[in-house]
Design a protein around this motif. Sequence first.
Motif, PDB file in Angstrom:
ATOM      1  N   ALA A 136       0.959  -1.044   0.077  1.00 50.25           N
ATOM      2  CA  ALA A 136       0.048   0.224  -0.020  1.00 50.25           C
ATOM      3  C   ALA A 136       0.778   1.236   0.113  1.00 50.25           C
ATOM      4  O   ALA A 136       0.589   2.195  -0.861  1.00 50.25           O
ATOM      5  N   VAL A 137       1.901   1.183   0.826  1.00 50.75           N
ATOM      6  CA  VAL A 137       3.008   2.584   0.919  1.00 50.75           C
ATOM      7  C   VAL A 137       3.531   2.607  -0.647  1.00 50.75           C
ATOM      8  O   VAL A 137       3.681   3.914  -1.004  1.00 50.75           O
ATOM      9  N   THR A 138       3.789   1.665  -1.173  1.00 47.91           N
ATOM     10  CA  THR A 138       4.394   1.743  -2.466  1.00 47.91           C
ATOM     11  C   THR A 138       3.523   2.138  -3.565  1.00 47.91           C
ATOM     12  O   THR A 138       3.967   3.062  -4.421  1.00 47.91           O
ATOM     13  N   SER A 139       2.319   1.778  -3.451  1.00 48.95           N
ATOM     14  CA  SER A 139       1.361   2.163  -4.392  1.00 48.95           C
ATOM     15  C   SER A 139       1.066   3.567  -4.445  1.00 48.95           C
ATOM     16  O   SER A 139       0.902   4.345  -5.514  1.00 48.95           O
ATOM     17  N   ALA A 140       0.817   4.073  -3.116  1.00 47.73           N
ATOM     18  CA  ALA A 140       0.704   5.422  -2.921  1.00 47.73           C
ATOM     19  C   ALA A 140       1.690   6.253  -3.473  1.00 47.73           C
ATOM     20  O   ALA A 140       1.482   7.384  -3.662  1.00 47.73           O
ATOM     21  N   ARG A 143      -4.339   6.122  -6.060  1.00 47.05           N
ATOM     22  CA  ARG A 143      -5.329   6.444  -5.068  1.00 47.05           C
ATOM     23  C   ARG A 143      -5.233   4.931  -4.285  1.00 47.05           C
ATOM     24  O   ARG A 143      -5.493   3.902  -4.999  1.00 47.05           O
ATOM     25  N   THR A 144      -4.998   4.843  -2.995  1.00 53.38           N
ATOM     26  CA  THR A 144      -4.681   3.615  -2.516  1.00 53.38           C
ATOM     27  C   THR A 144      -5.534   3.526  -1.145  1.00 53.38           C
ATOM     28  O   THR A 144      -5.441   4.450  -0.140  1.00 53.38           O
ATOM     29  N   LEU A 145      -6.249   2.249  -0.935  1.00 56.51           N
ATOM     30  CA  LEU A 145      -6.767   2.178   0.242  1.00 56.51           C
ATOM     31  C   LEU A 145      -6.325   0.614   0.896  1.00 56.51           C
ATOM     32  O   LEU A 145      -6.202  -0.110   0.098  1.00 56.51           O
ATOM     33  N   LEU A 146      -5.860   0.684   2.132  1.00 59.64           N
ATOM     34  CA  LEU A 146      -5.408  -0.446   2.834  1.00 59.64           C
ATOM     35  C   LEU A 146      -6.430  -0.918   3.842  1.00 59.64           C
ATOM     36  O   LEU A 146      -6.910   0.036   4.798  1.00 59.64           O
ATOM     37  N   VAL A 147      -6.894  -2.104   3.647  1.00 61.29           N
ATOM     38  CA  VAL A 147      -8.162  -2.477   4.299  1.00 61.29           C
ATOM     39  C   VAL A 147      -7.620  -3.697   5.402  1.00 61.29           C
ATOM     40  O   VAL A 147      -6.763  -4.708   4.973  1.00 61.29           O
ATOM     41  N   ASP A 148      -7.571  -3.464   6.647  1.00 61.07           N
ATOM     42  CA  ASP A 148      -7.398  -4.499   7.837  1.00 61.07           C
ATOM     43  C   ASP A 148      -8.592  -5.339   7.843  1.00 61.07           C
ATOM     44  O   ASP A 148      -9.542  -5.098   8.343  1.00 61.07           O
ATOM     45  N   ALA A 149      -8.594  -6.722   7.222  1.00 63.93           N
ATOM     46  CA  ALA A 149      -9.767  -7.622   7.378  1.00 63.93           C
ATOM     47  C   ALA A 149      -9.457  -8.610   8.621  1.00 63.93           C
ATOM     48  O   ALA A 149     -10.278  -9.477   8.637  1.00 63.93           O
ATOM     49  N   ASP A 150      -8.362  -8.453   9.421  1.00 60.78           N
ATOM     50  CA  ASP A 150      -8.076  -9.261  10.385  1.00 60.78           C
ATOM     51  C   ASP A 150      -8.321  -8.645  11.796  1.00 60.78           C
ATOM     52  O   ASP A 150      -7.529  -7.666  12.277  1.00 60.78           O
ATOM     53  N   PRO A 151      -9.404  -8.826  12.452  1.00 60.61           N
ATOM     54  CA  PRO A 151      -9.735  -8.183  13.824  1.00 60.61           C
ATOM     55  C   PRO A 151      -8.865  -8.388  15.038  1.00 60.61           C
ATOM     56  O   PRO A 151      -8.783  -7.650  15.706  1.00 60.61           O
ATOM     57  N   LEU A 152      -8.139  -9.493  14.684  1.00 59.89           N
ATOM     58  CA  LEU A 152      -7.396 -10.112  15.793  1.00 59.89           C
ATOM     59  C   LEU A 152      -5.814  -9.596  15.582  1.00 59.89           C
ATOM     60  O   LEU A 152      -4.984 -10.132  16.110  1.00 59.89           O
ATOM     61  N   GLY A 153      -5.548  -9.010  14.635  1.00 64.84           N
ATOM     62  CA  GLY A 153      -4.021  -8.971  14.106  1.00 64.84           C
ATOM     63  C   GLY A 153      -3.492  -7.633  14.690  1.00 64.84           C
ATOM     64  O   GLY A 153      -2.340  -7.361  14.462  1.00 64.84           O
ATOM     65  N   GLY A 181     -11.510   3.229  -7.701  1.00 62.82           N
ATOM     66  CA  GLY A 181     -10.399   2.868  -8.923  1.00 62.82           C
ATOM     67  C   GLY A 181      -8.910   2.874  -7.916  1.00 62.82           C
ATOM     68  O   GLY A 181      -8.950   3.047  -6.754  1.00 62.82           O
ATOM     69  N   GLY A 182      -7.677   3.079  -8.578  1.00 55.89           N
ATOM     70  CA  GLY A 182      -6.394   2.841  -8.124  1.00 55.89           C
ATOM     71  C   GLY A 182      -6.292   1.474  -7.524  1.00 55.89           C
ATOM     72  O   GLY A 182      -6.246   0.653  -8.246  1.00 55.89           O
TER      73      GLY A 182
END
Length: 367
Positions: free
Chosen positions: A153-157, A162-172, A243-244
């Motif tokens: 995500a950091v590299t894409s931005a 346009r970059t969105l990082l999604v945390d799908a692990d609630p226990l992470g 997009g992005g």
Amino acid sequence: MTGTVTHDPPPTAGGRQGRPLIVTEDAELLDDLLRLCAAAGAMPEVRHGVPARGGVWEAAPLVLVGDDAARRVRGAARRSGVVLVGRDQDDSGVWRRAVEIGADHVLVLPDGEQWLVDRIADVAEGVGRPALTVGVIGGRGGAGASTLACALAVTSAREGLRTLLVDADPLGGGLDVLLGGETAEGLRWPAFAASRGRVGGGALEESLPELHALRVLSWDRGDCVAVPPQAVRAVLAAARRRGGAVVVDLPRRVDEGVAEALAQLDVGLLVVPAELRAVAAAARVASAVGMVLRDVRVAVRGPYAPGLDDREVARLLGLPLAGEVPVESALLRPADRRTPPGAVPRGPLARFCTAFWERALLETGAA
């Protein structure tokens, strides 16, 4: 009821915003269409007949023609993005009239209301090419999936996407923590737990914390550890419409919510340390993920156990090789704990991520 007559109309060219055009003299139908436009956040233009050639008929990204107006628009220039809207479920002649005016779809209210709201909202948002969406999942615990997801995500931005990082692990533990932004203002997953239907892409993006030139959807430190599958579907669909690039950090278990996330991915990266136990564990994860996602690739992380290299790990798992994930030594030093993964442009992790995005964008035709 909705039905396709010819072809699916393409999204607005280049993702440009525009106003839908309504053509009808039926006051009751007009009230319904205006209500649906308001629900989608769009301000339409209303005409009783076909506008002059070269005007709004050709320019509108979406044209809603009332069944009462089908005869009047019969001579209009053929174009995509025309929907014939009626009320009579039993009127078989509506299909003939749709063909006569070159409509892409036939829609009968009230059954087709949600479909139409979604189409109008696409116009209001200026939807173009959907985001390239990549999921990252660990072959075993501690494989480094979250680190790779953040680095991607950091590299894409940094590359201007346009970059969105999604945390799908609630226990992470929260990707906002890994990025050094646990106190940043913005919404977290619990705020979207009640989401259903369509979520506005622009509103979603603006509501999230902005860290290192990207938006992050993570978890808070409260008791909520699950979001309904419908909410996961709605939020990720909204993110893709902008997009992005969208990067999703996934847990190793596959429940209904994770399955919804997997269904919206273009590519999955399975991060596997190069040791036999990790490969054995990763095989089980790959089997579960592969039931939903077709394009799963293995990213191998060293050091290597005797007899193993990245190609052998990929062969044992029966997956395409995405490459070797390098270890960035700067991230291992306590003094640099606030340096996000991939933030050093010339670092080995950033170079790996840059090469991955270049290949992925070429493969999908988004480059």
